[in-house]
Motif scaffolding. Structure first.
Motif, PDB file in Angstrom:
ATOM      1  N   SER A 230      -1.650   2.269   7.309  1.00 24.43           N
ATOM      2  CA  SER A 230      -2.456   1.591   6.294  1.00 24.43           C
ATOM      3  C   SER A 230      -3.951   1.614   6.615  1.00 24.43           C
ATOM      4  CB  SER A 230      -1.978   0.162   6.104  1.00 24.43           C
ATOM      5  OG  SER A 230      -2.030  -0.540   7.318  1.00 24.43           O
ATOM      6  N   LEU A 231      -4.314   1.821   7.880  1.00 20.69           N
ATOM      7  CA  LEU A 231      -5.738   1.903   8.237  1.00 20.69           C
ATOM      8  C   LEU A 231      -6.381   3.175   7.681  1.00 20.69           C
ATOM      9  CD1 LEU A 231      -5.728   0.650  11.930  1.00 20.69           C
ATOM     10  CD2 LEU A 231      -6.476  -0.584   9.894  1.00 20.69           C
ATOM     11  N   LEU A 232      -5.616   4.230   7.604  1.00 23.50           N
ATOM     12  CA  LEU A 232      -6.146   5.479   7.065  1.00 23.50           C
ATOM     13  C   LEU A 232      -6.041   5.542   5.541  1.00 23.50           C
ATOM     14  CD1 LEU A 232      -4.719   8.065   9.617  1.00 23.50           C
ATOM     15  CD2 LEU A 232      -7.068   7.248   9.410  1.00 23.50           C
ATOM     16  N   PHE A 233      -5.255   4.658   4.962  1.00 25.77           N
ATOM     17  CA  PHE A 233      -4.977   4.741   3.533  1.00 25.77           C
ATOM     18  C   PHE A 233      -6.236   4.557   2.685  1.00 25.77           C
ATOM     19  CE2 PHE A 233      -3.737   2.699  -0.483  1.00 25.77           C
ATOM     20  CZ  PHE A 233      -3.036   3.759  -1.037  1.00 25.77           C
ATOM     21  N   ILE A 234      -7.021   3.532   2.949  1.00 27.83           N
ATOM     22  CA  ILE A 234      -8.188   3.224   2.111  1.00 27.83           C
ATOM     23  C   ILE A 234      -9.230   4.348   2.137  1.00 27.83           C
ATOM     24  CG2 ILE A 234     -10.112   1.610   1.765  1.00 27.83           C
ATOM     25  CD1 ILE A 234      -7.388   0.524   0.867  1.00 27.83           C
TER      26      ILE A 234
ATOM     27  N   MET B 259       0.820  -1.202   0.000  1.00 23.45           N
ATOM     28  CA  MET B 259       0.000   0.000   0.000  1.00 23.45           C
ATOM     29  C   MET B 259       0.863   1.265   0.000  1.00 23.45           C
ATOM     30  SD  MET B 259      -3.354  -0.486   2.275  1.00 23.45           S
ATOM     31  CE  MET B 259      -4.055  -2.072   2.499  1.00 23.45           C
ATOM     32  N   GLU B 260       1.997   1.169   0.661  1.00 20.83           N
ATOM     33  CA  GLU B 260       2.874   2.338   0.703  1.00 20.83           C
ATOM     34  C   GLU B 260       3.409   2.671  -0.691  1.00 20.83           C
ATOM     35  OE1 GLU B 260       6.643   4.082   3.254  1.00 20.83           O
ATOM     36  OE2 GLU B 260       5.809   2.124   3.746  1.00 20.83           O
ATOM     37  N   LEU B 261       3.677   1.649  -1.480  1.00 22.51           N
ATOM     38  CA  LEU B 261       4.134   1.869  -2.853  1.00 22.51           C
ATOM     39  C   LEU B 261       3.031   2.536  -3.683  1.00 22.51           C
ATOM     40  CD1 LEU B 261       6.261   1.550  -5.053  1.00 22.51           C
ATOM     41  CD2 LEU B 261       5.318  -0.726  -5.501  1.00 22.51           C
ATOM     42  N   ILE B 262       1.801   2.093  -3.490  1.00 23.57           N
ATOM     43  CA  ILE B 262       0.666   2.709  -4.187  1.00 23.57           C
ATOM     44  C   ILE B 262       0.573   4.180  -3.805  1.00 23.57           C
ATOM     45  CG2 ILE B 262      -1.855   2.728  -4.379  1.00 23.57           C
ATOM     46  CD1 ILE B 262      -1.757  -0.319  -3.983  1.00 23.57           C
ATOM     47  N   TYR B 263       0.736   4.465  -2.514  1.00 26.80           N
ATOM     48  CA  TYR B 263       0.690   5.848  -2.043  1.00 26.80           C
ATOM     49  C   TYR B 263       1.772   6.695  -2.719  1.00 26.80           C
ATOM     50  CZ  TYR B 263       1.300   9.813   1.083  1.00 26.80           C
ATOM     51  OH  TYR B 263       1.451  11.076   1.589  1.00 26.80           O
ATOM     52  N   LYS B 264       2.988   6.183  -2.764  1.00 24.41           N
ATOM     53  CA  LYS B 264       4.082   6.940  -3.377  1.00 24.41           C
ATOM     54  C   LYS B 264       3.839   7.147  -4.874  1.00 24.41           C
ATOM     55  CE  LYS B 264       7.605   5.905   0.013  1.00 24.41           C
ATOM     56  NZ  LYS B 264       8.930   5.424   0.303  1.00 24.41           N
ATOM     57  N   CYS B 265       3.295   6.147  -5.527  1.00 24.64           N
ATOM     58  CA  CYS B 265       2.967   6.292  -6.954  1.00 24.64           C
ATOM     59  C   CYS B 265       1.880   7.343  -7.153  1.00 24.64           C
ATOM     60  CB  CYS B 265       2.530   4.957  -7.532  1.00 24.64           C
ATOM     61  SG  CYS B 265       3.868   3.776  -7.733  1.00 24.64           S
ATOM     62  N   LEU B 266       0.898   7.378  -6.268  1.00 21.77           N
ATOM     63  CA  LEU B 266      -0.164   8.387  -6.371  1.00 21.77           C
ATOM     64  C   LEU B 266       0.380   9.799  -6.177  1.00 21.77           C
ATOM     65  CD1 LEU B 266      -3.175   6.748  -4.522  1.00 21.77           C
ATOM     66  CD2 LEU B 266      -3.018   7.330  -6.939  1.00 21.77           C
ATOM     67  N   ILE B 267       1.311   9.962  -5.256  1.00 23.81           N
ATOM     68  CA  ILE B 267       1.911  11.272  -5.031  1.00 23.81           C
ATOM     69  C   ILE B 267       2.708  11.689  -6.261  1.00 23.81           C
ATOM     70  CG2 ILE B 267       3.543  12.580  -3.619  1.00 23.81           C
ATOM     71  CD1 ILE B 267       0.824  11.916  -2.266  1.00 23.81           C
TER      72      ILE B 267
END
Length: 91
Positions: free
Chosen positions: A70-74, A1-9
């Motif tokens: 990761s709980l706040l990510f979704i 999920m952290e990788l998805i977050y970095k890609c979104l940024i």
């Protein structure tokens, strides 16, 4: 999920930069049709605000040691996607 977050940024940053070019292109087109550009006193503050927002976002995403939750990510991913759809509709 952290990788998805970095890609979104990274995606959002690139998207905002490309939107600047689109905005300038639209401005030139409108002026060529007889439109006028009215200088705004506050424009520079908006530019500085958006640029600093992007820089801070990039800093905290890639350079700081913040803990990824990761709980706040979704829920926030869903809010991001809703916001993106409104931005795309506006463009």
């Amino acid at each position: 999920m952290e990788l998805i977050y970095k890609c979104l940024i990274a995606f959002t940053t690139i998207q905002r930069i490309l939107e600047l070019f689109l905005s300038k292109s639209n401005e030139k087109h409108i002026v060529s049709l007889g439109g006028k550009v009215i200088p705004e006193v506050n424009y520079i503050f908006m530019v500085l605000f958006h640029a600093s927002w992007l820089l801070i976002l990039i800093y905290y995403t890639f350079l700081s040691d913040l803990i990824f939750n990761s709980l706040l990510f979704i829920p926030f991913l869903l809010l991001f996607l809703i916001g993106q759809s409104f931005r795309i509709l506006a463009i």
